[in-house]
Design a protein around this motif. Structure first.
Motif, PDB file in Angstrom:
ATOM      1  N   ILE A 269      -4.607  -4.638   5.048  1.00 58.67           N
ATOM      2  CA  ILE A 269      -4.389  -6.013   4.585  1.00 58.67           C
ATOM      3  C   ILE A 269      -4.143  -6.928   5.792  1.00 58.67           C
ATOM      4  O   ILE A 269      -4.725  -8.012   5.897  1.00 58.67           O
ATOM      5  N   ASP A 270      -3.288  -6.468   6.708  1.00 56.54           N
ATOM      6  CA  ASP A 270      -2.976  -7.282   7.888  1.00 56.54           C
ATOM      7  C   ASP A 270      -4.225  -7.588   8.708  1.00 56.54           C
ATOM      8  O   ASP A 270      -4.317  -8.629   9.343  1.00 56.54           O
ATOM      9  N   GLN A 271      -5.184  -6.657   8.683  1.00 56.63           N
ATOM     10  CA  GLN A 271      -6.426  -6.896   9.431  1.00 56.63           C
ATOM     11  C   GLN A 271      -7.450  -7.673   8.611  1.00 56.63           C
ATOM     12  O   GLN A 271      -8.596  -7.832   9.025  1.00 56.63           O
ATOM     13  N   GLY A 272      -7.051  -8.060   7.402  1.00 58.35           N
ATOM     14  CA  GLY A 272      -7.956  -8.829   6.541  1.00 58.35           C
ATOM     15  C   GLY A 272      -9.060  -7.989   5.932  1.00 58.35           C
ATOM     16  O   GLY A 272     -10.040  -8.521   5.401  1.00 58.35           O
ATOM     17  N   ASP A 273      -8.918  -6.656   5.983  1.00 58.15           N
ATOM     18  CA  ASP A 273      -9.944  -5.772   5.436  1.00 58.15           C
ATOM     19  C   ASP A 273      -9.612  -5.440   3.979  1.00 58.15           C
ATOM     20  O   ASP A 273      -9.088  -4.364   3.661  1.00 58.15           O
ATOM     21  N   THR A 274      -9.912  -6.389   3.102  1.00 57.55           N
ATOM     22  CA  THR A 274      -9.552  -6.231   1.689  1.00 57.55           C
ATOM     23  C   THR A 274     -10.217  -4.998   1.088  1.00 57.55           C
ATOM     24  O   THR A 274      -9.592  -4.268   0.309  1.00 57.55           O
ATOM     25  N   ALA A 275     -11.472  -4.769   1.438  1.00 58.97           N
ATOM     26  CA  ALA A 275     -12.210  -3.644   0.839  1.00 58.97           C
ATOM     27  C   ALA A 275     -11.528  -2.320   1.165  1.00 58.97           C
ATOM     28  O   ALA A 275     -11.341  -1.476   0.286  1.00 58.97           O
ATOM     29  N   ALA A 276     -11.120  -2.157   2.427  1.00 61.67           N
ATOM     30  CA  ALA A 276     -10.470  -0.903   2.826  1.00 61.67           C
ATOM     31  C   ALA A 276      -9.132  -0.752   2.105  1.00 61.67           C
ATOM     32  O   ALA A 276      -8.793   0.328   1.603  1.00 61.67           O
ATOM     33  N   ALA A 277      -8.370  -1.862   2.032  1.00 62.97           N
ATOM     34  CA  ALA A 277      -7.064  -1.806   1.370  1.00 62.97           C
ATOM     35  C   ALA A 277      -7.239  -1.448  -0.101  1.00 62.97           C
ATOM     36  O   ALA A 277      -6.511  -0.619  -0.650  1.00 62.97           O
ATOM     37  N   LEU A 278      -8.251  -2.074  -0.710  1.00 70.36           N
ATOM     38  CA  LEU A 278      -8.500  -1.837  -2.133  1.00 70.36           C
ATOM     39  C   LEU A 278      -8.876  -0.379  -2.381  1.00 70.36           C
ATOM     40  O   LEU A 278      -8.406   0.243  -3.340  1.00 70.36           O
ATOM     41  N   SER A 279      -9.696   0.161  -1.516  1.00 73.94           N
ATOM     42  CA  SER A 279     -10.092   1.553  -1.759  1.00 73.94           C
ATOM     43  C   SER A 279      -8.895   2.498  -1.559  1.00 73.94           C
ATOM     44  O   SER A 279      -8.759   3.485  -2.278  1.00 73.94           O
ATOM     45  N   LEU A 280      -7.992   2.145  -0.644  1.00 73.95           N
ATOM     46  CA  LEU A 280      -6.793   2.980  -0.451  1.00 73.95           C
ATOM     47  C   LEU A 280      -5.854   2.902  -1.660  1.00 73.95           C
ATOM     48  O   LEU A 280      -5.375   3.929  -2.150  1.00 73.95           O
ATOM     49  N   THR A 281      -5.602   1.689  -2.152  1.00 72.84           N
ATOM     50  CA  THR A 281      -4.667   1.583  -3.285  1.00 72.84           C
ATOM     51  C   THR A 281      -5.296   2.167  -4.553  1.00 72.84           C
ATOM     52  O   THR A 281      -4.612   2.780  -5.364  1.00 72.84           O
ATOM     53  N   ARG A 282      -6.623   1.997  -4.705  1.00 66.75           N
ATOM     54  CA  ARG A 282      -7.278   2.570  -5.886  1.00 66.75           C
ATOM     55  C   ARG A 282      -7.189   4.094  -5.870  1.00 66.75           C
ATOM     56  O   ARG A 282      -6.981   4.727  -6.904  1.00 66.75           O
ATOM     57  N   ALA A 283      -7.355   4.665  -4.688  1.00 67.54           N
ATOM     58  CA  ALA A 283      -7.268   6.130  -4.573  1.00 67.54           C
ATOM     59  C   ALA A 283      -5.856   6.597  -4.941  1.00 67.54           C
ATOM     60  O   ALA A 283      -5.682   7.618  -5.609  1.00 67.54           O
ATOM     61  N   LEU A 284      -4.847   5.808  -4.531  1.00 69.01           N
ATOM     62  CA  LEU A 284      -3.473   6.196  -4.864  1.00 69.01           C
ATOM     63  C   LEU A 284      -3.207   6.072  -6.364  1.00 69.01           C
ATOM     64  O   LEU A 284      -2.565   6.933  -6.960  1.00 69.01           O
TER      65      LEU A 284
END
Ligand SMILES: Nc1nc2c(ncn2[C@@H]2O[C@H](COP(=O)(O)OP(=O)(O)OP(=O)(O)O)[C@@H](O)[C@H]2O)c(=O)[nH]1
Ligand SMILES: [Mg+2]
Length: 376
Positions: A156-171
């Protein structure tokens, strides 16, 4: 460690009778309070005792309780007393009278961990039912979930919404397993009367528990048995045979069987393969769309007639097909088992926040997602 105004007193051993009970006292003034209540046999006060040195003595007024007291460090003291209910109550009450504040062991554990996930994992570990689930909780205790949340925060801090979303979705997806690390999966065994549901439950659990009888209608209500399937805690629920009945008690049992099947994580719908497949069987099969189909009594000749739907073949009587059935049950409950060290959310509060963060990320609301993750 938090700062406390008065020392706390907490029973660390489980409630109920035991050989020895351990009562911890911690906080400013704990040693002084103990020295007012406890006389060592050696005559040396606790204030002069070396850390961790056990000291035998008498607690309370004559005749007093024989106890061993150990000063852990600073103002933390453990009293090891007789494990009878009265002895523990006497020690605890005397400490409370001298100004100690009594707390429960869960609160005590929570106070001793700065990280909410570590504290929750420590508490959940006490309720883990199998080694396999305990190992997963232990990974979370050692920081697996905290690190995964940290990675999502960095994305999120790096502005990479897609990566953050895939991490939270996996959790969030992992949370489906996580909620069963403490609460077992419910597996309902349903089917018409006399097809061998109770026998199958007995075979799955490995010992005779449910009542079995040659005539139908033996099981009149739900019978739940706890077991483990490939290390996953499972509550097997044997139900009353699903049929139209006149008897009020049995009718209530059938109604409860239907409701339980709706609430369960998995339904096994059992048929007797020695009896012809008919309209009733078809109807039952169709009402349990996601159920795992079991054709029981495989030791008997198969009935001629219409083709049956695919399913597992078992003989509850002989034990044939039970192991493959257990493997399929485990596969249905946990299709994708975590590897050692994987992050798994295990607490409802963690799941709520992870779902909220995922929702915020999917709307591009990075600030809310960041704050929500920080709250875990
Ligand atoms: N030959 C054979 N008989 C079985 C098998 N499984 C169960 N039975 C017999 O079938 C009868 C009914 O078994 P239960 O396990 O009581 O059946 P149920 O489905 O629980 O019956 P209800 O509780 O009445 O609905 C008993 O006589 C069992 O011994 C099997 O695999 N093979
Ligand atoms: Mg039965």
């Amino acid at each position: 460690m938090t700062f406390m105004s008065s020392p706390i007193v907490v029973q660390l051993t489980p409630p109920g009778r035991g050989a020895i009970a351990v009562v911890a006292v911690d906080g400013p003034g704990a040693v002084e309070i103990l020295d007012g209540l406890f006389r060592t046999h050696s005559g040396k006060p606790l204030a002069q005792a070396a850390d961790d040195r056990p000291m035998a003595g008498v607690f309370g007024t004559e005749p007093g309780e024989e106890v061993v007291v150990r000063r852990r460090s600073g103002e933390a003291v453990e009293v090891h007393c007789h494990g009878g209910l009265a002895a523990v109550a006497r020690v605890r009450d005397a400490l409370v009278q001298r100004g100690c504040r009594e707390i429960g062991w869960r609160e005590w554990v929570a106070e001793r961990h700065d990280d909410s996930i570590t504290a929750a994992a420590r508490l959940a570990l006490a309720d883990a039912r199998t080694e396999r689930t305990a190992a997963i909780l232990l990974d979370q205790y050692h920081g697996a979930l905290r690190r995964a949340i940290g990675r999502a925060g960095e994305a999120i801090d790096q502005g990479d919404t897609a990566a953050a979303l895939s991490l939270t979705r996996a959790l969030v997806a992992r949370g489906r397993l996580g909620r069963h690390l403490v609460d077992p999966w419910r597996v309902v065994v349903a089917g018409h009367p006399n097809v061998g549901k109770s026998s199958l439950v007995n075979a799955l659990v490995g010992y005779a528990r449910a009542i079995v009888h040659p005539s139908g209608g033996t099981t009149r209500d739900l019978v739940a048995v706890e077991t483990a399937v490939e290390g996953w805690p499972v509550q097997l629920i044997d139900t009353a045979g699903l049929r139209e009945v006149d008897d009020a008690v049995e009718r209530a049992g059938v109604a409860r069987a239907r409701q339980t099947a709706t609430d369960a994580e998995l339904v096994l719908v059992v048929f007797d393969q020695s009896r012809p497949w008919g309209e009733d069987e078809s109807r039952l099969w169709r009402t349990h769309g996601d159920a795992l189909v079991v054709h029981n009594k495989s030791d008997l000749a198969s009935a001629a007639g219409p083709q049956r739907p695919p399913g597992m073949m078992t003989s509850a009587l002989r034990g044939d097909g039970i192991e493959p059935l257990l493997a399929v049950i485990a596969q249905r409950l946990v299709p994708d088992a975590p590897r050692a060290g994987d992050a798994v959310p295990f607490d409802p509060a963690q799941m709520v926040r992870l779902e909220q963060a995922t929702e915020a990320l999917s709307h591009g609301d990075l600030a809310t997602a960041r704050a929500t993750l920080a709250g875990i």
